[in-house]
Design an enzyme around this catalytic site. Sequence first.
Site: not given
Ligand code: QV4
Ligand code: CA
Length: 443
Positions: A124, A152, A154, A191
């Site tokens: 972060d 957008r 994110d 978002e």
């Molecule tokens: C994993 C574990 C965690 C652990 C971590 C440790 O689950 O518990 O802490 O490893 O390294 C992917 C995997 C996820 C993994 C993570 C880190 O799915 O399991 O954590 O990577 O390697 C997208 C996907 C996520 C993806 C992420 C990063 O949706 O699944 O995580 O990209 O690649 C909330 C927020 C909102 C967010 C939403 C998803 O308020 O802001 O959750 N939406 C935006 C985007 C979305 C994106 C992100 C944010 C992050 O629209 O597409 O997440 O940029 O609602």
């Molecule tokens: Ca933050």
Amino acid sequence: MGYAGVQVSPVQENVIIPARPWWERYQPISYKFISRSGSEEEFKDMVRRCNAAGVRIYVDALLNHMAADHPFPVIGMGNSTAHPEKRDYPAVPYTPVDFHPSCEILNYQDAYQVRNCELVGLHDLNQTHEHVRNQIVEFLNHAIDAGVAGFRIDAAKHMWPEDLKVIYSRLHDLPTSHGFKPNSRPYVYQEVIDMGGEGVTKYEYNSFGAVTEFKYGIELTRAMTGNNPLKWYRNIGEEWELLPRDSALVFIDNHDNQRGHGGAGSVLTHKQPKEYKMALAFMLAHPYGNAKVMSSFAFNHTDQGPPADANGNTISPQFNDDYSCNNGWVCEHRWIEVYNMIRFRNTVNGTEISEWWDNSNNQIAFSRGNAGFIAINADTIDLKQKIHTQLATGSYCDVISGNLVDGRCTGKTVQVDDQGFAFIKITVNDKDRVVAIHKNAKL
Ligand code: QV4
Ligand code: CA
């Protein structure tokens, strides 16, 4: 077809994850423009060509975080390396002082935690630091100078509004060399998933940018799946605890909730085309908000990446005679019911809803001034009704079922009589449960 712009996938150099899930694009390791979609040169060339065609490009910008931990070595699409465990991203560069101390977001009631802890382990950034602000501003301005029309933002909910305001205030005007009017500012939509009851609200962001209105797609999904009568939807908007219309970015589904990511409820997608097209037709016919249409690749599991070649690079769709596409792509925006509702929306722009009609349940119709008229049957019974419109007398091509080609309609035609009445028939077995006519598709 009248689309004003396209939101593209993140352009920032992302970490390569072996199975190549779609979401690797959300784990940046630098601000170089390189991804499985192409190089910086290819991106700039696309933006130039799109601007010349009157189609603006909006970039999905990742400002909240950098890549999470991954097994060493961590390599990006442009061969940059990083050491996320040590908060070391030399290609930016970022070092540990640029990040908040590690903690996990567990409690969404706590605004401090939502903004200063890590979203799914994504390291972060501290946007209060001048160095971080400068890197972010430089990246965004690089995109603006390339002709991008906006962003957008994110995970905006996970950043402090005060920091975002400072960052936006330092953005360049849009370049006149790409056809923007002097002093044009980038369009920024943030978002913020706010379904109510959390420590952060959408109202903290909408005074200085637009905000994604996630409740909209949920409400439209309820209507088209028989869970809330469509008769109520005339005033969908602020009175429904949605954002004021000028700051709302609306959509039915997005890249997250179409595959169950993000926790923003369950929505219609291209996988239920009949109901989905009805929801899109309503959204595009109704004046509330700035509307965005999702355009997808087909997928069987929720992590699956886009159609790709043997090297993992994204491949292009191929196109059919009816404008639809294949090669692993869905291209919802190329479906006749969708692209013709974009033309409808542009035709009726600037008018309000009038002549609202409903059957006290799930059948509705309304005019948009004297420019357009739509009827939707989301009911369990046929719609066969003489309905008053504000359109001029004449024959119109129903743009849901056909196009006006050489003065003839390839679909259904609708007559508006000299009193302004039209006989509308939409049975429960019709392929599409919508009829839409407008003054630019008059025979
Ligand atoms: C994993 C574990 C965690 C652990 C971590 C440790 O689950 O518990 O802490 O490893 O390294 C992917 C995997 C996820 C993994 C993570 C880190 O799915 O399991 O954590 O990577 O390697 C997208 C996907 C996520 C993806 C992420 C990063 O949706 O699944 O995580 O990209 O690649 C909330 C927020 C909102 C967010 C939403 C998803 O308020 O802001 O959750 N939406 C935006 C985007 C979305 C994106 C992100 C944010 C992050 O629209 O597409 O997440 O940029 O609602
Ligand atoms: Ca933050």
